[in-house]
Design a protein around this motif. Structure first.
Motif, short mmCIF file in Angstrom:
data_model
loop_
_atom_site.label_atom_id
_atom_site.label_comp_id
_atom_site.label_asym_id
_atom_site.label_seq_id
_atom_site.Cartn_x
_atom_site.Cartn_y
_atom_site.Cartn_z
N VAL A 20 27.53 4.88 9.15
CA VAL A 20 26.48 5.18 8.16
C VAL A 20 25.44 4.07 8.24
N TRP A 21 24.21 4.40 7.85
CA TRP A 21 23.17 3.37 7.78
C TRP A 21 22.14 3.77 6.73
N SER A 22 21.41 2.77 6.29
CA SER A 22 20.32 3.03 5.35
C SER A 22 19.20 2.02 5.62
N PHE A 23 17.98 2.46 5.39
CA PHE A 23 16.82 1.60 5.59
C PHE A 23 15.79 1.95 4.53
N ALA A 24 15.38 0.93 3.71
CA ALA A 24 14.49 1.22 2.58
C ALA A 24 13.39 0.18 2.50
N PRO A 25 12.32 0.32 3.27
CA PRO A 25 11.18 -0.59 3.12
C PRO A 25 10.42 -0.28 1.83
N GLN A 26 9.80 -1.31 1.28
CA GLN A 26 9.06 -1.14 0.04
C GLN A 26 7.79 -1.98 0.08
N VAL A 27 6.68 -1.38 -0.29
CA VAL A 27 5.40 -2.06 -0.36
C VAL A 27 4.94 -2.06 -1.81
N SER A 28 4.58 -3.26 -2.30
CA SER A 28 4.11 -3.38 -3.68
C SER A 28 2.73 -4.01 -3.66
N LEU A 29 1.74 -3.27 -4.20
CA LEU A 29 0.35 -3.74 -4.21
C LEU A 29 -0.12 -3.90 -5.65
N PRO A 30 -0.53 -5.14 -6.05
CA PRO A 30 -0.99 -5.31 -7.42
C PRO A 30 -2.30 -4.55 -7.66
N ILE A 31 -2.32 -3.78 -8.73
CA ILE A 31 -3.51 -3.01 -9.09
C ILE A 31 -4.12 -3.54 -10.38
N PHE A 32 -3.30 -3.69 -11.41
CA PHE A 32 -3.79 -4.20 -12.70
C PHE A 32 -2.72 -5.13 -13.28
N ASP A 33 -3.12 -6.39 -13.51
CA ASP A 33 -2.19 -7.35 -14.12
C ASP A 33 -2.84 -8.12 -15.26
N ALA A 34 -3.91 -7.59 -15.79
CA ALA A 34 -4.62 -8.19 -16.92
C ALA A 34 -5.12 -9.61 -16.60
N GLY A 35 -5.42 -9.86 -15.33
CA GLY A 35 -5.97 -11.16 -14.95
C GLY A 35 -4.95 -12.24 -14.70
N ARG A 36 -3.65 -11.88 -14.63
CA ARG A 36 -2.60 -12.89 -14.47
C ARG A 36 -2.71 -13.62 -13.14
N ASN A 37 -2.87 -12.88 -12.05
CA ASN A 37 -2.96 -13.52 -10.73
C ASN A 37 -4.19 -14.43 -10.63
N ARG A 38 -5.31 -13.97 -11.17
CA ARG A 38 -6.51 -14.78 -11.14
C ARG A 38 -6.32 -16.08 -11.94
N ALA A 83 -0.47 -18.78 -4.55
CA ALA A 83 -1.16 -18.05 -5.61
C ALA A 83 -2.13 -17.02 -5.03
N ARG A 84 -2.79 -17.35 -3.92
CA ARG A 84 -3.69 -16.39 -3.28
C ARG A 84 -2.91 -15.22 -2.68
N ALA A 85 -1.73 -15.49 -2.17
CA ALA A 85 -0.94 -14.41 -1.56
C ALA A 85 -0.52 -13.36 -2.58
N ALA A 86 -0.52 -13.73 -3.87
CA ALA A 86 -0.12 -12.77 -4.90
C ALA A 86 -1.14 -11.63 -5.04
N PHE A 87 -2.34 -11.78 -4.52
CA PHE A 87 -3.36 -10.72 -4.58
C PHE A 87 -3.13 -9.66 -3.51
N PHE A 88 -2.25 -9.90 -2.56
CA PHE A 88 -2.07 -9.01 -1.42
C PHE A 88 -0.73 -8.28 -1.52
N PRO A 89 -0.55 -7.23 -0.73
CA PRO A 89 0.70 -6.47 -0.83
C PRO A 89 1.93 -7.32 -0.50
#
Length: 461
Positions: free
Chosen positions: A333-351, A302-308
């Motif tokens: 052929v090749w492809s590489f697609a890294p993605q970073v997702s950082l929570p900004i606003f979740d209406a207090g769900r993670n908390r 649950a704490r890890a959900a606050f981080f990217p």
């Protein structure tokens, strides 16, 4: 590039800080000693059930029950299901590698092709790739895996608890059947004596030696003895049905008891000399601790959900407009697609999720402590019950000896004509009652040991 390196270094530094609370086993919430037992320095271990139940017939009956009982099968299947769920969570810690092959053919009409004629395009491809693999910098996947593992271990303990209860139930039913058959033997012997006495009295009545009143007394005694035999038969039949229901199969007569065995021939005593810390091996207490560990691991997730959250998607393969060109040079052929997702606003769900995880841990702590306290109470009750039963059994033995002596004296006085047969019949009834009560007390003492073995933890399975 410099910014990327700084970002990676920052993430690595943060990942070195564990987000999972350090697990400390709660303090033992009960006394170290049982309230009714003298404590000695003993090895805090219990004998396996094969050692504890030393009667070979009983061991065979228990073995059949462990093979056939439906409740145990349900518990085993539930454990296997939870193990599969753990394997699902454990698989998330490793990348999922997929291989694929594709082919596409497309025709474009002349008026849309832009080259003045229809075009048919072909594309063939082969690839091997990783789909959305999460880099677990903050331990979310690790903690979910740990939570699943602890849940599986708790389910495993629940299955062991079912086995422990089944073994105790089979042993108690076996003892009930043995006591019922022994009581039936006593009742049948009393009926045989009563019928022989009635035959003798009837002859004496026909010869005019005794009165009709004395004859009717004997007839009443025989009728009462027949009622006792019928009741004992019904009790023995019910005990046999209960035992076979637990075993889930018919039992051959050679495995069934005819009477209660001696105390030392059936069970191994001296369980009360083990310290109270042996409770930590009880399946329900071990399972409660695994649930506590699972709740603790979930806090980390649950704490890890606050981080990217960082995920990687990539593929490597070949592509060509011709099938034969897939393995020619220059077709890679090749492809590489890294993605970073950082929570900004979740209406207090993670908390809120973190608060729920913390409360679940507090609940698990209370349940763990309650399991220990309940186990301590059950063992203390079983020990005090054994002490009371031992005293009651000793007193009943004295009563039986006195009743047997009184019956013998009454018989002698009746044969000498000093007392009436009424006194002899009363002594016979008193003796049968004392014998039956002693048999039941022996069953209770043995059943109390079975219960003590169960509530103290039951040994290894």
């Amino acid at each position: 590039m410099k910014n990327i390196l700084v970002l990676i270094a920052t993430l690595l530094a943060l990942s070195g800080c564990s987000l999972t609370p350090h697990y400390d086993r709660p303090e033992f919430p009960v006394a170290d000693a049982w309230p009714t037992a003298v404590q000695e320095e003993k090895d805090a271990s219990l004998p396996a059930w094969e050692t504890f139940y030393s009667d070979p017939q009983l061991r065979q009956v228990i073995t059949q029950a462990l093979k056939n009982n439906r409740d145990l099968k349900v518990a085993l299947l539930t454990m296997e299901r939870t193990r599969a769920l753990y394997r699902i969570e454990a698989a998330a810690a490793l990348p999922q590698v997929d291989a694929g092959a594709s082919a596409s053919l497309q025709r474009v009409p002349a008026d849309l092709s832009g080259v003045g004629g229809a075009i048919t395009s072909r594309r063939y491809g082969l690839s091997v790739g990783v789909t959305t693999f999460e880099l677990d910098f903050f331990g979310r996947v690790k903690n979910l895996k740990e939570e699943a593992l602890q849940s599986y271990l708790a389910t495993s303990e629940a299955q062991r608890s079912v086995r422990l209860s089944l073994v105790a139930d089979v042993a108690s039913s076996y003892l009930a059947l043995a006591a019922a058959r022994e009581t039936l033997g006593l009742s049948a012997a009393t009926l045989t004596r009563s019928e022989a006495s009635l035959t003798l009295v009837r002859r004496r009545f026909e010869a005019g030696v005794v009165s009709l009143f004395e004859l009717e007394q004997n007839r009443s005694q025989v009728a009462a003895a027949r009622i006792a035999v019928a009741a004992a038969e019904r009790q023995a039949a019910a005990a046999l049905q209960a035992l076979q229901l637990l075993v889930s199969a018919p039992l051959p007569e050679e495995l069934l008891p005819q009477a209660l065995a001696a105390d030392d021939a059936l069970l191994v005593p001296a369980l009360s000399e083990l310290p109270s810390s042996v409770l930590l091996g009880r399946p329900d207490i071990v399972g409660a601790e695994h649930q506590l560990m699972a709740a603790t691991a979930h806090i980390g997730a649950a704490r890890a959900a606050f981080f990217p959250s960082i995920t990687l998607t990539g593929a490597l393969g070949t592509a060509s407009s011709e099938l034969s060109g897939l393995f020619k040079g220059g077709a890679g052929v090749w492809s590489f697609a890294p993605q970073v997702s950082l929570p900004i606003f979740d209406a207090g769900r993670n908390r809120a999720n973190l608060e729920v995880a913390k409360k679940n841990q507090e609940i698990a702590i209370a349940q763990y402590e309650a399991a220990i306290q309940n186990g301590f109470r059950e063992v203390a009750d079983a020990l005090s019950g054994l002490v009371a039963l031992d005293a009651q059994f000793a007193a009943q033995q004295e009563l039986l000896e006195a009743s047997r002596s009184r019956r013998d004296i009454a018989l002698l006085r009746y044969e000498q004509g000093v007392d009436s047969q009424l006194t002899l019949l009363a002594a016979e009834r008193e003796l049968l009652s004392a014998e039956s009560t002693l048999v039941d007390l022996r069953r209770q003492r043995l059943a109390a040991r079975v219960t003590l073995y169960k509530v103290i933890g039951g040994g290894a399975f």
